[in-house]
Design a protein around this motif. Structure first.
Motif, PDB file in Angstrom:
ATOM      1  N   LEU A 131       0.865  -1.195   0.000  1.00 12.08           N
ATOM      2  CA  LEU A 131       0.000   0.000   0.000  1.00 12.08           C
ATOM      3  C   LEU A 131       0.894   1.235   0.000  1.00 12.08           C
ATOM      4  CD1 LEU A 131      -2.755   1.510   0.514  1.00 12.08           C
ATOM      5  CD2 LEU A 131      -2.273   1.262   2.953  1.00 12.08           C
ATOM      6  N   THR A 132       0.549   2.211  -0.845  1.00  5.84           N
ATOM      7  CA  THR A 132       1.279   3.478  -0.843  1.00  5.84           C
ATOM      8  C   THR A 132       0.296   4.619  -0.642  1.00  5.84           C
ATOM      9  OG1 THR A 132       3.008   2.608  -2.289  1.00  5.84           O
ATOM     10  CG2 THR A 132       2.795   5.001  -2.178  1.00  5.84           C
ATOM     11  N   ASP A 174       0.739  10.562 -11.771  1.00  6.26           N
ATOM     12  CA  ASP A 174       0.699   9.595 -12.877  1.00  6.26           C
ATOM     13  C   ASP A 174       0.932   8.170 -12.381  1.00  6.26           C
ATOM     14  OD1 ASP A 174       0.211  11.620 -14.661  1.00  6.26           O
ATOM     15  OD2 ASP A 174       2.273  11.744 -15.413  1.00  6.26           O
ATOM     16  N   ILE A 175       1.893   7.999 -11.468  1.00 12.18           N
ATOM     17  CA  ILE A 175       2.153   6.650 -10.932  1.00 12.18           C
ATOM     18  C   ILE A 175       0.897   6.131 -10.236  1.00 12.18           C
ATOM     19  CG2 ILE A 175       3.590   5.228  -9.390  1.00 12.18           C
ATOM     20  CD1 ILE A 175       5.663   7.528  -9.391  1.00 12.18           C
ATOM     21  N   ALA A 176       0.280   7.001  -9.435  1.00 11.07           N
ATOM     22  CA  ALA A 176      -0.905   6.591  -8.663  1.00 11.07           C
ATOM     23  C   ALA A 176      -2.050   6.214  -9.599  1.00 11.07           C
ATOM     24  CB  ALA A 176      -1.318   7.710  -7.713  1.00 11.07           C
ATOM     25  N   GLU A 177      -2.163   6.961 -10.681  1.00 12.54           N
ATOM     26  CA  GLU A 177      -3.251   6.692 -11.623  1.00 12.54           C
ATOM     27  C   GLU A 177      -3.040   5.342 -12.321  1.00 12.54           C
ATOM     28  OE1 GLU A 177      -5.797   9.514 -14.618  1.00 12.54           O
ATOM     29  OE2 GLU A 177      -3.617   9.507 -14.776  1.00 12.54           O
ATOM     30  N   ALA A 178      -1.773   5.021 -12.562  1.00 14.89           N
ATOM     31  CA  ALA A 178      -1.462   3.773 -13.269  1.00 14.89           C
ATOM     32  C   ALA A 178      -1.616   2.540 -12.372  1.00 14.89           C
ATOM     33  CB  ALA A 178      -0.040   3.843 -13.825  1.00 14.89           C
ATOM     34  N   GLU A 179      -1.554   2.749 -11.039  1.00 19.36           N
ATOM     35  CA  GLU A 179      -1.642   1.599 -10.121  1.00 19.36           C
ATOM     36  C   GLU A 179      -2.663   1.871  -9.008  1.00 19.36           C
ATOM     37  OE1 GLU A 179       2.031  -0.525  -8.764  1.00 19.36           O
ATOM     38  OE2 GLU A 179       2.982   1.186  -9.741  1.00 19.36           O
ATOM     39  N   PRO A 180      -3.934   2.029  -9.384  1.00 17.02           N
ATOM     40  CA  PRO A 180      -4.937   2.431  -8.391  1.00 17.02           C
ATOM     41  C   PRO A 180      -5.076   1.444  -7.228  1.00 17.02           C
ATOM     42  CG  PRO A 180      -5.988   1.801 -10.465  1.00 17.02           C
ATOM     43  CD  PRO A 180      -4.521   1.864 -10.728  1.00 17.02           C
ATOM     44  N   ALA A 181      -4.819   0.166  -7.468  1.00 13.10           N
ATOM     45  CA  ALA A 181      -5.010  -0.816  -6.396  1.00 13.10           C
ATOM     46  C   ALA A 181      -3.990  -0.640  -5.281  1.00 13.10           C
ATOM     47  CB  ALA A 181      -4.927  -2.238  -6.963  1.00 13.10           C
ATOM     48  N   ARG A 182      -2.798  -0.141  -5.625  1.00 16.67           N
ATOM     49  CA  ARG A 182      -1.759   0.021  -4.604  1.00 16.67           C
ATOM     50  C   ARG A 182      -1.877   1.356  -3.870  1.00 16.67           C
ATOM     51  NH1 ARG A 182       3.814   1.933  -4.777  1.00 16.67           N
ATOM     52  NH2 ARG A 182       3.927   1.931  -7.063  1.00 16.67           N
ATOM     53  N   ILE A 199      -6.197   6.625   6.756  1.00 16.07           N
ATOM     54  CA  ILE A 199      -5.004   5.806   6.499  1.00 16.07           C
ATOM     55  C   ILE A 199      -5.058   4.529   7.344  1.00 16.07           C
ATOM     56  CG2 ILE A 199      -2.487   5.738   6.700  1.00 16.07           C
ATOM     57  CD1 ILE A 199      -2.584   8.849   6.139  1.00 16.07           C
ATOM     58  N   LEU A 200      -5.384   4.693   8.632  1.00 13.92           N
ATOM     59  CA  LEU A 200      -5.463   3.526   9.527  1.00 13.92           C
ATOM     60  C   LEU A 200      -6.492   2.511   9.032  1.00 13.92           C
ATOM     61  CD1 LEU A 200      -5.292   4.566  13.288  1.00 13.92           C
ATOM     62  CD2 LEU A 200      -4.311   2.508  12.269  1.00 13.92           C
ATOM     63  N   GLU A 201      -7.648   3.054   8.626  1.00 15.82           N
ATOM     64  CA  GLU A 201      -8.741   2.206   8.143  1.00 15.82           C
ATOM     65  C   GLU A 201      -8.277   1.396   6.922  1.00 15.82           C
ATOM     66  OE1 GLU A 201     -12.775   4.343   8.025  1.00 15.82           O
ATOM     67  OE2 GLU A 201     -12.113   4.266   5.920  1.00 15.82           O
ATOM     68  N   THR A 202      -7.560   2.059   6.011  1.00 15.70           N
ATOM     69  CA  THR A 202      -7.096   1.388   4.795  1.00 15.70           C
ATOM     70  C   THR A 202      -6.038   0.336   5.132  1.00 15.70           C
ATOM     71  OG1 THR A 202      -7.483   3.466   3.637  1.00 15.70           O
ATOM     72  CG2 THR A 202      -6.221   1.790   2.459  1.00 15.70           C
ATOM     73  N   VAL A 203      -5.142   0.660   6.057  1.00 14.10           N
ATOM     74  CA  VAL A 203      -4.109  -0.305   6.444  1.00 14.10           C
ATOM     75  C   VAL A 203      -4.757  -1.535   7.071  1.00 14.10           C
ATOM     76  CG1 VAL A 203      -2.165  -0.725   8.010  1.00 14.10           C
ATOM     77  CG2 VAL A 203      -2.263   1.395   6.691  1.00 14.10           C
ATOM     78  N   ARG A 204      -5.709  -1.306   7.987  1.00 15.60           N
ATOM     79  CA  ARG A 204      -6.392  -2.446   8.637  1.00 15.60           C
ATOM     80  C   ARG A 204      -7.014  -3.375   7.615  1.00 15.60           C
ATOM     81  NH1 ARG A 204      -9.395   1.195  11.741  1.00 15.60           N
ATOM     82  NH2 ARG A 204      -8.234   1.816  13.577  1.00 15.60           N
ATOM     83  N   ALA A 205      -7.638  -2.778   6.588  1.00 20.10           N
ATOM     84  CA  ALA A 205      -8.325  -3.589   5.576  1.00 20.10           C
ATOM     85  C   ALA A 205      -7.344  -4.439   4.770  1.00 20.10           C
ATOM     86  CB  ALA A 205      -9.125  -2.684   4.640  1.00 20.10           C
TER      87      ALA A 205
END
Ligand code: TYD
Length: 209
Positions: A131-132, A174-182, A199-205
């Motif tokens: 995750l980034t 551009d990087i973020a757009e190319a890799e939306p899942a990460r 951020i915490l919520e996303t990390v937990r998931a």
């Protein structure tokens, strides 16, 4: 066992360092094992490379030399800190990682994003974050925050002109757009507590169950 690898990215003054520390505290409060690292640096060797990279007197540094130094610090951090922590099941939170080289050296310096991606693969053995978090804001606001925090003493990268930082921001988006899942892209001008909560919520998931 494999932990979770989370990185923070963004232009100068985007609040990565604050949010990465708050994430670490939140994870520890929940009783999770997590470690914080930062780039360039995070190891004895890496901190020395960092001093060379950020020294404002090093005005003549060639773009490729700069890239290789960032990669050297990263290779050391991966071997010494990140891989051992992930192997023991920990969450690793890193303040900047490979995307920073793609954005700053690939975009900002114009070395090209493909070249830098390839060199990142060599330096890290292909280790990519799970995750980034990209903290985004307009360049002038980010630079103003940095100057307020550190008046009159910009490091070598902060001292670059506005256009450089605009290219870095564009490359990150551009990087973020190319890799939306990460990626989790957040407007870093929002309230700090709200950013930390998302951020915490996303990390937990993303945590392995
Ligand atoms: P730092 O003081 O850590 O800045 P920040 O708190 O904004 O992250 O300095 C790191 C600087 O190095 C920052 O200007 C971004 C730059 N950088 C690169 O140019 N390439 C890279 O690969 C990395 C990791 C950082």
């Amino acid at each position: 066992m494999r932990g979770l690898f989370v990185t923070f990215e963004g232009i100068e003054g985007s609040g990565k360092s604050t949010q990465s520390r708050l994430l670490l505290r939140g994870l520890h409060d929940e009783g999770r094992e997590a470690v914080l690292a930062r780039e360039p640096g995070g190891t004895a060797i890496g901190e020395r490379v960092r001093d060379v990279l950020l020294d404002p007197r090093h005005t003549g540094m060639a773009a490729r030399a700069e890239l290789l130094l960032y990669l050297a610090a990263r290779a050391q951090l991966v071997a010494e800190v990140i891989v051992p922590a992930l192997d023991s099941g920990k969450i690793v939170v890193c303040d900047r990682y490979g995307d920073a080289s793609v954005a700053y050296q690939g975009g900002g310096r114009g070395l090209g994003t493909e070249l830098v991606r390839e060199m990142n693969r060599v330096a890290t053995g292909g280790l990519s974050p799970d995750l980034t978090v990209l903290l985004d804001l307009p360049v002038d606001e980010g630079l103003a925050r940095t100057r307020a925090r550190n008046p009159g003493r910009p490091d070598r990268l902060e001292a670059e002109p506005l256009e450089f930082h605009e290219r870095v921001r564009r490359a990150y988006l551009d990087i973020a757009e190319a890799e939306p899942a990460r990626f989790l892209v957040l407007d870093s001008r929002g309230p700090s507590e709200e950013l930390t909560r998302r951020i915490l919520e996303t990390v937990r998931a993303r945590l392995p169950r």
